[in-house]
Design a protein around this motif. Structure first.
Motif, PDB file in Angstrom:
ATOM      1  N   SER A 276      63.409  -4.824  20.952  1.00 39.06           N
ATOM      2  CA  SER A 276      64.586  -5.586  20.539  1.00 39.06           C
ATOM      3  C   SER A 276      64.394  -7.044  20.932  1.00 39.06           C
ATOM      4  CB  SER A 276      65.848  -5.022  21.200  1.00 39.06           C
ATOM      5  OG  SER A 276      66.992  -5.748  20.805  1.00 39.06           O
ATOM      6  N   ASP A 278      66.298 -11.053  20.460  1.00 42.82           N
ATOM      7  CA  ASP A 278      67.435 -11.852  20.011  1.00 42.82           C
ATOM      8  C   ASP A 278      66.920 -13.155  19.417  1.00 42.82           C
ATOM      9  OD1 ASP A 278      69.464 -10.088  20.827  1.00 42.82           O
ATOM     10  OD2 ASP A 278      69.228 -10.752  22.896  1.00 42.82           O
ATOM     11  N   TYR A 282      71.220 -13.186  16.390  1.00 41.25           N
ATOM     12  CA  TYR A 282      70.964 -11.928  15.694  1.00 41.25           C
ATOM     13  C   TYR A 282      70.106 -11.032  16.578  1.00 41.25           C
ATOM     14  CZ  TYR A 282      72.829 -13.834  11.360  1.00 41.25           C
ATOM     15  OH  TYR A 282      73.658 -14.356  10.408  1.00 41.25           O
ATOM     16  N   LYS A 283      70.399  -9.761  16.576  1.00 36.86           N
ATOM     17  CA  LYS A 283      69.602  -8.776  17.297  1.00 36.86           C
ATOM     18  C   LYS A 283      68.701  -8.063  16.291  1.00 36.86           C
ATOM     19  CE  LYS A 283      70.039  -4.342  19.718  1.00 36.86           C
ATOM     20  NZ  LYS A 283      70.995  -3.280  20.111  1.00 36.86           N
ATOM     21  N   ILE A 284      67.393  -8.149  16.505  1.00 35.39           N
ATOM     22  CA  ILE A 284      66.419  -7.488  15.643  1.00 35.39           C
ATOM     23  C   ILE A 284      65.848  -6.296  16.401  1.00 35.39           C
ATOM     24  CG2 ILE A 284      64.222  -7.687  14.425  1.00 35.39           C
ATOM     25  CD1 ILE A 284      66.300 -10.798  15.061  1.00 35.39           C
ATOM     26  N   THR A 286      63.166  -3.302  16.185  1.00 31.30           N
ATOM     27  CA  THR A 286      61.967  -3.083  15.387  1.00 31.30           C
ATOM     28  C   THR A 286      60.991  -2.161  16.117  1.00 31.30           C
ATOM     29  OG1 THR A 286      60.272  -4.232  14.075  1.00 31.30           O
ATOM     30  CG2 THR A 286      60.853  -5.204  16.219  1.00 31.30           C
ATOM     31  N   SER A 461      62.760  -2.102  10.432  1.00 30.27           N
ATOM     32  CA  SER A 461      63.596  -2.938  11.297  1.00 30.27           C
ATOM     33  C   SER A 461      65.066  -2.864  10.891  1.00 30.27           C
ATOM     34  CB  SER A 461      63.140  -4.406  11.242  1.00 30.27           C
ATOM     35  OG  SER A 461      61.794  -4.547  11.658  1.00 30.27           O
ATOM     36  N   VAL A 463      68.555  -5.314  11.546  1.00 29.97           N
ATOM     37  CA  VAL A 463      68.995  -6.634  11.992  1.00 29.97           C
ATOM     38  C   VAL A 463      70.513  -6.621  12.084  1.00 29.97           C
ATOM     39  CG1 VAL A 463      68.863  -9.122  11.609  1.00 29.97           C
ATOM     40  CG2 VAL A 463      67.034  -7.629  10.748  1.00 29.97           C
ATOM     41  N   THR A 469      74.810  -6.755   8.798  1.00 28.25           N
ATOM     42  CA  THR A 469      73.726  -5.896   9.281  1.00 28.25           C
ATOM     43  C   THR A 469      72.769  -5.660   8.124  1.00 28.25           C
ATOM     44  OG1 THR A 469      75.128  -4.788  10.906  1.00 28.25           O
ATOM     45  CG2 THR A 469      73.163  -3.601  10.195  1.00 28.25           C
ATOM     46  N   ILE A 488      63.732 -10.941   7.201  1.00 26.61           N
ATOM     47  CA  ILE A 488      64.690 -11.150   8.300  1.00 26.61           C
ATOM     48  C   ILE A 488      65.215 -12.582   8.291  1.00 26.61           C
ATOM     49  CG2 ILE A 488      64.895 -11.285  10.823  1.00 26.61           C
ATOM     50  CD1 ILE A 488      62.901  -8.912  10.932  1.00 26.61           C
ATOM     51  N   ILE A 492      69.074 -13.844   7.730  1.00 24.49           N
ATOM     52  CA  ILE A 492      69.768 -14.733   8.657  1.00 24.49           C
ATOM     53  C   ILE A 492      70.264 -15.993   7.945  1.00 24.49           C
ATOM     54  CG2 ILE A 492      69.405 -16.208  10.694  1.00 24.49           C
ATOM     55  CD1 ILE A 492      67.573 -13.981  11.778  1.00 24.49           C
TER      56      ILE A 492
END
Length: 574
Positions: A276, A278, A282-284, A286, A461, A463, A469, A488, A492
């Motif tokens: 994970s 940041d 945003y929290k990714i 993967t 992944s 996001v 989301t 990604i 964003i």
């Protein structure tokens, strides 16, 4: 196996005492919490996006019968094994990032293939010591022990609502009743016809009457239907023990391979903690090793976090993204492997301090030559994997990337099973510091060993942002990593699922030192500016096939999109 300490580790060892994504023993720490209210809603409806409409409809069918995203994932993956065998299947493996709506937990499922116990690197060498590409890519020696059946059984048994048999039912029905192969599958069979003709069971399955299926012809797969029925009836043991296992071993060994029943009975899909990171709120979430993709994506995002890409012109933005790609792929080549066999400096690679150090070496107006650490050049990467994305009505999510490696895998069908085996052994560093078919290099960290998982670029992944989301992934060999990264970034930037899937793409993987570019990615002025910075731009035709599901949590709206580069794909909201 341990790495010797080098300058990068020494320079950062004191900086990495805290705040890292991995514990001292190399295991992932708990992921940071998602942004506020990310799990406080439920969509109330579901969406599936995959590379084939049969598979998307299979997932929606299982959802309509009361299944959740994980039951639907079983349906989609098994159906793709029937209708898209050029890219994935029962004889391959997959990696999946799951989000569990009930408790907000994120999970990674590792159903990657493993090397048979009797693997011998000498089997993949020519007499002069050069790599034997045929042994690595075609026939039974190229095949690792399949992971997909175990992974599907784990998904269903641990996270699904329905019996495994019900989730496999659409694939079994399509295999028995038949379907019309699309142009891409017919083209893949035609393109590998000479290889398929080498093995009687492969020719019998894929070359009826001695040639690929005709356009509009109905094609059936009764042997694989039987294999899936045994999996449905007996779960994990229905593939790795008994009738199917014996047929697999007999066929492989008769054709010169080295599998044993113990290789199959010993295989287990594994649950791991995802990576994970940041990035700008945003929290990714993967994929961790044995995927290299999640580490590379996290490293790239950490580097890019020091810039405001939104304020840059197109050439400057591309410049910084390419330089971040270059540095992440260098580390990909040096360090990564199966975490059950190799200690990796993940604390370092995932540290924002390490990224800050790498950032200092990026000049604002000039490319950094990869020739500082020269490597060999290699052929074009391919598009021989598949990805699908699912969000169900409760907010459960599945990002699943599945593969048999190269087009039509090994080309070898195990007689009596209908199972086309993978050629994932080529994803090991069979010859250290020599490129594989995708041009990726490897060190001893990714050397073959019995029971070991080969490194993968698969990067499923999820996001999670302040109000939106995304579930995202793509096939593409080594370009998986950069395609998912770019997806990604576009998410964003506020783009829709359709815009993300259709967006033009570019790729740099350290070596060869060129930027692969899809036609239309850069306008003339941007291309000229990048060329003046020192970049070599090389056109590349084959891209995709990304499948994306997004959830606007503020409007409580789902959106699903399949890559327009493949007309047979389907993204659908139920």
């Amino acid at each position: 196996m341990r790495f010797s300490v080098n300058w990068r580790v020494l320079a950062l060892s004191l900086l990495l005492a805290g705040g890292s994504a991995f514990a001292a023993d190399g295991s992932p720490k708990a992921a940071p919490p998602a942004p506020a209210h990310a799990g406080s809603l439920r969509p109330g409806h579901a969406a599936v996006a995959s590379a084939n409409f049969h598979a998307t409809e299979a997932g929606l069918e299982v959802l309509a019968k009361g299944g959740n995203a994980f039951d639907a994932a079983v349906a989609v993956a098994s159906t793709l094994s029937i209708v898209e065998p050029e890219s994935s299947g029962t004889g391959g493996g997959f990696m999946a990032v799951l989000h569990l709506a009930k408790d907000g937990r994120d999970v990674f499922i590792d159903a990657r293939e493993t090397a048979p116990a009797a693997v011998n690197p000498r089997d993949y060498l020519n007499p002069d010591g050069s790599p034997n590409r045929d042994a690595a890519l075609r026939g039974p020696l190229s095949a690792g022990i399949p992971g997909q059946p175990a992974g599907l059984a784990l998904l269903s048994g641990r996270y699904g609502r329905l019996p495994l048999a019900q989730s496999l039912a659409p694939a079994i029905r399509i295999a028995r009743d038949g379907f019309q192969p699309d142009e891409r599958l017919r083209g893949a069979i035609a393109g590998t016809q000479k290889d398929l003709e080498r093995w009687p069971a492969s020719a019998a399955k894929y070359l009826p009457g001695g040639k690929p299926p005709a356009k509009g012809a109905v094609w059936r797969d009764p042997d694989q239907a039987r294999t899936l029925e045994l999996l449905a009836a007996h779960g994990h043991d229905g593939f790795y023990r008994g009738e199917t296992a014996q047929k697999l071993v007999d066929a492989v060994r008769a054709a010169g391979g080295n599998w044993t029943l113990a290789d199959l009975t010993g295989y287990q899909a594994k649950e791991r903690t995802p990576i994970s990171v940041d990035y700008r709120g945003y929290k990714i979430v993967t994929a961790p090793p044995p995927s290299s993709g999640g580490v590379a994506i996290a490293e790239i995002l950490n580097i890019l976090s020091g810039y405001d890409l939104t304020k840059m012109d197109a050439a400057t933005r591309a410049h910084y993204i390419i330089e971040a790609m270059r540095r992440a792929f260098r580390d990909h080549n040096d360090y990564l492997g199966d975490p059950d066999f190799v200690q990796m400096p993940l604390d370092m690679l995932l540290s924002p301090y390490y990224a800050a150090g790498l950032r200092q070496g990026i000049l604002p107006d000039k490319a950094t030559p990869s020739s500082m650490l020269p490597r060999a050049e290699a052929p074009e990467p391919g598009m021989h994997t598949t990805h699908f994305s699912i969000i169900d009505a409760d907010g459960n999510m599945a990002a699943v990337t599945s593969t048999v490696n190269y087009t039509m895998g090994s080309g070898f069908v195990a007689a009596g099973t209908g199972v086309l085996l993978n050629d994932e052994m080529d994803d090991f560093a069979l010859v250290p510091n020599k490129p594989n078919v995708y041009g990726l290099l490897g060190s001893a960290a990714n050397a073959p060993k019995g029971g070991k998982r080969m490194l993968s670029s698969m990067s499923p992944s999820i996001v999670i942002g302040p109000g939106r989301t995304a579930v995202i992934g793509s096939p593409g060999g080594s370009t998986i990593i950069t395609q998912v990264l770019e997806g990604i970034l576009h998410f964003i930037d506020g783009e829709s699922a359709q815009q993300i899937a259709a967006h033009k793409r570019f790729h740099h993987q350290y070596l060869p030192d060129v930027v692969k570019v899809e036609d239309g990615t850069f306008d003339a002025a941007t291309s000229e500016a990048l060329t003046k910075m020192g970049y070599t731009l090389k056109p590349r035709e084959s891209w995709g096939f990304m499948n994306v599901v997004t959830w606007d949590r503020e409007a409580n709206k789902l959106d699903a999109a399949s890559d327009p580069r493949r007309p047979s794909g389907l993204g659908k909201v139920q």
